[in-house]
Scaffold this motif. Structure first.
Motif, PDB file in Angstrom:
ATOM      1  N   UNK A 102       0.813  -1.214   0.000  1.00 52.72           N
ATOM      2  CA  UNK A 102       0.000   0.000   0.000  1.00 52.72           C
ATOM      3  C   UNK A 102       0.850   1.269   0.000  1.00 52.72           C
ATOM      4  N   UNK A 103       1.739   1.419  -0.994  1.00 51.23           N
ATOM      5  CA  UNK A 103       2.631   2.583  -0.954  1.00 51.23           C
ATOM      6  C   UNK A 103       1.880   3.912  -1.046  1.00 51.23           C
ATOM      7  N   UNK A 104       0.704   3.910  -1.700  1.00 45.32           N
ATOM      8  CA  UNK A 104      -0.023   5.174  -1.826  1.00 45.32           C
ATOM      9  C   UNK A 104      -0.491   5.717  -0.480  1.00 45.32           C
ATOM     10  N   UNK A 105      -0.732   4.798   0.470  1.00 52.49           N
ATOM     11  CA  UNK A 105      -1.148   5.263   1.803  1.00 52.49           C
ATOM     12  C   UNK A 105      -0.043   6.129   2.403  1.00 52.49           C
ATOM     13  N   UNK A 106       1.204   5.684   2.214  1.00 51.21           N
ATOM     14  CA  UNK A 106       2.340   6.484   2.690  1.00 51.21           C
ATOM     15  C   UNK A 106       2.466   7.774   1.886  1.00 51.21           C
ATOM     16  N   UNK A 107       2.258   7.683   0.556  1.00 56.48           N
ATOM     17  CA  UNK A 107       2.395   8.882  -0.283  1.00 56.48           C
ATOM     18  C   UNK A 107       1.339   9.917   0.077  1.00 56.48           C
ATOM     19  N   UNK A 108       0.140   9.450   0.406  1.00 56.46           N
ATOM     20  CA  UNK A 108      -0.908  10.402   0.799  1.00 56.46           C
ATOM     21  C   UNK A 108      -0.497  11.113   2.096  1.00 56.46           C
ATOM     22  N   UNK A 109       0.070  10.343   3.015  1.00 52.38           N
ATOM     23  CA  UNK A 109       0.583  10.948   4.257  1.00 52.38           C
ATOM     24  C   UNK A 109       1.693  11.947   3.957  1.00 52.38           C
ATOM     25  N   UNK A 110       2.538  11.613   2.992  1.00 49.53           N
ATOM     26  CA  UNK A 110       3.625  12.527   2.595  1.00 49.53           C
ATOM     27  C   UNK A 110       3.047  13.838   2.062  1.00 49.53           C
ATOM     28  N   UNK A 111       2.016  13.718   1.217  1.00 53.03           N
ATOM     29  CA  UNK A 111       1.422  14.910   0.619  1.00 53.03           C
ATOM     30  C   UNK A 111       0.805  15.797   1.706  1.00 53.03           C
ATOM     31  N   UNK A 112       0.093  15.185   2.652  1.00 53.45           N
ATOM     32  CA  UNK A 112      -0.546  15.963   3.726  1.00 53.45           C
ATOM     33  C   UNK A 112       0.523  16.625   4.599  1.00 53.45           C
ATOM     34  N   UNK A 212       8.754   8.097  10.130  1.00 52.75           N
ATOM     35  CA  UNK A 212       8.770   6.690   9.727  1.00 52.75           C
ATOM     36  C   UNK A 212       7.660   6.412   8.693  1.00 52.75           C
ATOM     37  N   UNK A 213       7.840   5.365   7.911  1.00 52.01           N
ATOM     38  CA  UNK A 213       6.866   4.968   6.883  1.00 52.01           C
ATOM     39  C   UNK A 213       5.473   4.757   7.502  1.00 52.01           C
ATOM     40  N   UNK A 214       5.408   3.998   8.596  1.00 54.70           N
ATOM     41  CA  UNK A 214       4.102   3.700   9.202  1.00 54.70           C
ATOM     42  C   UNK A 214       3.443   4.962   9.756  1.00 54.70           C
ATOM     43  N   UNK A 215       4.246   5.865  10.293  1.00 55.16           N
ATOM     44  CA  UNK A 215       3.696   7.114  10.816  1.00 55.16           C
ATOM     45  C   UNK A 215       2.974   7.859   9.701  1.00 55.16           C
ATOM     46  N   UNK A 216       3.643   7.982   8.548  1.00 59.33           N
ATOM     47  CA  UNK A 216       3.036   8.733   7.439  1.00 59.33           C
ATOM     48  C   UNK A 216       1.840   7.987   6.861  1.00 59.33           C
ATOM     49  N   UNK A 217       1.891   6.655   6.858  1.00 59.96           N
ATOM     50  CA  UNK A 217       0.752   5.878   6.359  1.00 59.96           C
ATOM     51  C   UNK A 217      -0.458   6.040   7.287  1.00 59.96           C
ATOM     52  N   UNK A 218      -0.211   6.428   8.525  1.00 62.30           N
ATOM     53  CA  UNK A 218      -1.312   6.616   9.479  1.00 62.30           C
ATOM     54  C   UNK A 218      -2.008   7.958   9.274  1.00 62.30           C
ATOM     55  N   UNK A 219      -1.264   8.936   8.749  1.00 60.58           N
ATOM     56  CA  UNK A 219      -1.773  10.308   8.665  1.00 60.58           C
ATOM     57  C   UNK A 219      -3.087  10.443   7.864  1.00 60.58           C
ATOM     58  N   UNK A 220      -3.228   9.809   6.681  1.00 61.09           N
ATOM     59  CA  UNK A 220      -4.487  10.006   5.934  1.00 61.09           C
ATOM     60  C   UNK A 220      -5.723   9.668   6.761  1.00 61.09           C
TER      61      UNK A 220
END
Lengths: 444, 162
Positions: A102-112, A212-220
């Protein structure tokens, strides 16, 4: 206590066909969190993340919103986001599943995060061995550019964000945030003295957030479902769910997304998770949060795998790496394996760590091979204390926490299993003979 | 005359990819591209020959010593030509609890090498955790990752190598 009913949020799509593509991510409501976040001001976004009680999932568990708020708003310098995907701590293997599935979940967190922080360039630093994961992340980034998420206009808004994957080259120390920045600057990964912290002086001397990757994946999820909902999933001080990596002698090792109040006993024995140990085996010790975390005894496993609860036992929830050792396991050999890792991965910058970690390893090897002498255990304990005294955790004699990480296992193994070390020396052999790991799996 | 570092095709690929990598960094921070540039060189040559390090250094505006300093810090860069296949076997705690030490012993026998040794075909070494603790034991051959390994799986993997 949790007020929101538990459901897996990070791992919900794992194993489903093409879960890593933008199409599939959008079908699951992907990038709705970004749309909602873009209706807010950057300050409001940071406030929502604070209210969500999201804590960093890389090891230290620092509150994410607070970390973001440390970035100076009036700095004339560019700001950067660095994603820590240098997952290398023995026992930890969760971020690779996010990147794979689910790399997009992390990318969405990155964008936010980038929009909230005023970041226009993000570097995703992945450990060098992650080939598939880098390919998936790069493919997802290309899709995000094509869909107008990255690039000149973020979802039509006048906001530019560029995102690049950088692969490390096999150095655990680069998971330490300042070493990661040095490596991103094209240097060897030597940690920097803190302060200044990266939020103020980070990549290229500019304000930088390392998440961390999981932190950003949590943001969305904080934005798709609301900060109150996200906070309600967790405990008073820690929101959301947690990915826990279970390994060692259990029937069903793996990564499990769990409510934060889940106990170690549940994780190891519950049918949903580890399904217990092989017949006839008992738990001897459990590493609760990656190889550096001091071990727990079998009678200490009824505590939640959450930052505060684990801290009470003078250990760490860390990066979520739970390693189970059963009663056939030689603790000297186990510690030798762990000590070797830190000796191998020490960057060599600080004398106590550079000299102490190989010394620990040599002593442990000597003891394990039956060549130990009276006094060796005391020397081992002194060497570990020279790197980092125990307790308290986190006050070592080195620039970064690798020194602590190398000394803590030695202190905790000696505290709980000193007899076993002494027996090796007394009997001039390993009491477990040629089966120091017992008989487990096909290779035994 | 020393042999040229690259074939014309390799040179073209190197030039194009170096330009792309450099575009990811601020113009006054070209040296930041060191890790991806070294990775590119190793992809093309299989290792980091001294003349390659010099070339990377010149493109990044740093001294060759600086390139060597970085290359020698990270274990995935080869400063000597390794065998065709670098075999990294994880023997850290979680993998050892699932028999990684025995798997390594089997491989040493199978390949006729001790861990840390290299021949023309294989470079066998112990490595420290490949993030497969839940699917132990594991190994990596060059960049290909293999996990939940049994003897039969190991044999099949090595039998298929060209």
């Amino acid at each position: 206590m949790a007020t929101t009913a538990f459901e897996p949020i990070i791992s919900s799509a794992w194993g489903k066909p093409n879960s890593w593509t933008l199409d599939e991510y959008r079908k699951r409501g992907g990038y709705k969190g970004l749309e909602k976040a873009l209706e807010l001001t950057p300050a409001q976004i940071i406030d929502e993340v604070k209210k969500s009680n999201l804590r960093g999932r890389g090891g230290a568990g620092f509150p994410t919103g607070l970390k973001w708020s440390f970035v100076p708003k009036d700095s004339p310098k560019p700001k950067y986001l660095a994603v820590n995907g240098d997952e290398s701590e023995p026992g930890t293997f969760k971020d690779r599943y996010i990147l794979e599935n689910d790399p997009h979940m992390m990318l969405e967190g990155i964008a936010i995060a980038s929009y909230a922080l005023g970041v226009h360039t993000c570097y995703v630093y992945l450990r060098g061995e992650f080939k598939l994961q880098a390919e998936r992340a790069n493919a997802a980034i290309r899709e995000a550019y094509a869909a107008g998420i990255f690039g000149k206009k973020m979802l039509g808004k006048d906001y530019q964000l560029d995102c690049y994957v950088v692969r490390g080259a096999g150095a655990y120390i680069c998971g330490e945030e300042t070493a990661l920045l040095e490596s991103l600057e094209g240097k060897k990964g030597w940690p920097r003295l803190k302060p200044p912290f990266p939020a103020v002086v980070g990549l290229f001397g500019c304000p930088t957030v390392v998440n961390n990757v999981e932190t950003l994946a949590s943001v969305p999820h904080v934005f798709t479902r609301g900060s109150a909902w996200y906070a309600g999933l967790g405990t008073d001080k820690s929101g959301g769910t947690r990915l826990v990596c279970l390994s060692g002698t259990v029937n069903r090792p793996g990564v499990y997304e769990v409510p934060l109040h889940t106990t170690f006993t549940e994780l190891i024995f519950d049918d949903k998770y580890g399904r217990g140990l092989p017949a006839g085996r008992k738990v001897k010790a459990v590493i609760p949060g990656g190889s550096s975390a001091p071990i727990l005894s079998p009678d200490e496993l009824d505590i939640a795998m959450e930052f505060e609860a684990v801290k009470v036992k003078q250990t760490m929830a860390g990066s979520g790496g739970v390693i189970v050792m059963d009663d056939t396991t030689c603790m000297v050999r186990s510690l030798w394996r762990v000590a070797r890792f830190y000796a191998e991965e020490s960057c060599g910058q600080c004398t106590p760590c550079r000299e102490g970690t190989p010394w620990q390893t040599r002593l442990l090897r000597k003891i394990e091979e039956g060549r130990g002498e009276p006094g060796d255990v005391e020397i081992l304990s002194n060497v570990a204390s020279s790197i980092a005294p125990y307790p308290p955790i986190g006050l070592g004699n080195t620039i970064c926490a690798l020194g602590d990480a190398a000394a803590l296992p030695t202190h905790s193994f000696l505290m709980r299993f000193r007899d076993e070390f002494e027996a090796h020396i007394r009997e001039h052999r390993c009491p477990f003979g040629d089966k120091p790991w017992g008989a487990f799996g096909e290779w035994s | 005359m020393a042999e040229p570092l690259f074939t014309p095709e390799e040179q073209k690929k190197f030039d194009a990819e170096i330009a792309e990598i450099l575009s990811h960094y601020p113009a006054d921070r070209k040296s930041a591209a060191m890790l991806p540039a070294l990775r590119l060189l190793q992809e093309l040559k299989g290792w980091l020959p001294p003349e390659g390090l010099k070339l990377v250094a010149s493109r990044l505006g740093v001294t060759p010593e600086r390139a060597y300093e970085v290359a020698s810090f990270y274990v995935m860069y080869h400063l000597k030509k390794p065998g065709k296949y670098t075999v990294d076997v994880c023997t850290n705690l979680s993998c050892s609890l699932w028999g990684a030490e025995k798997m390594l012993a089997y491989l040493e026998q199978k390949l006729g090498l001790k861990a840390g040794e290299s021949n023309e075909r294989f470079f066998l070494r112990e490595t420290e955790c490949l993030a497969s603790c839940g699917t132990a034991p594991c190994l990596q051959i060059n960049e290909e990752h293999h996990e939940s390994l049994t003897k039969a799986k190991v044999d099949a993997i090595f039998d298929k190598l060209p």
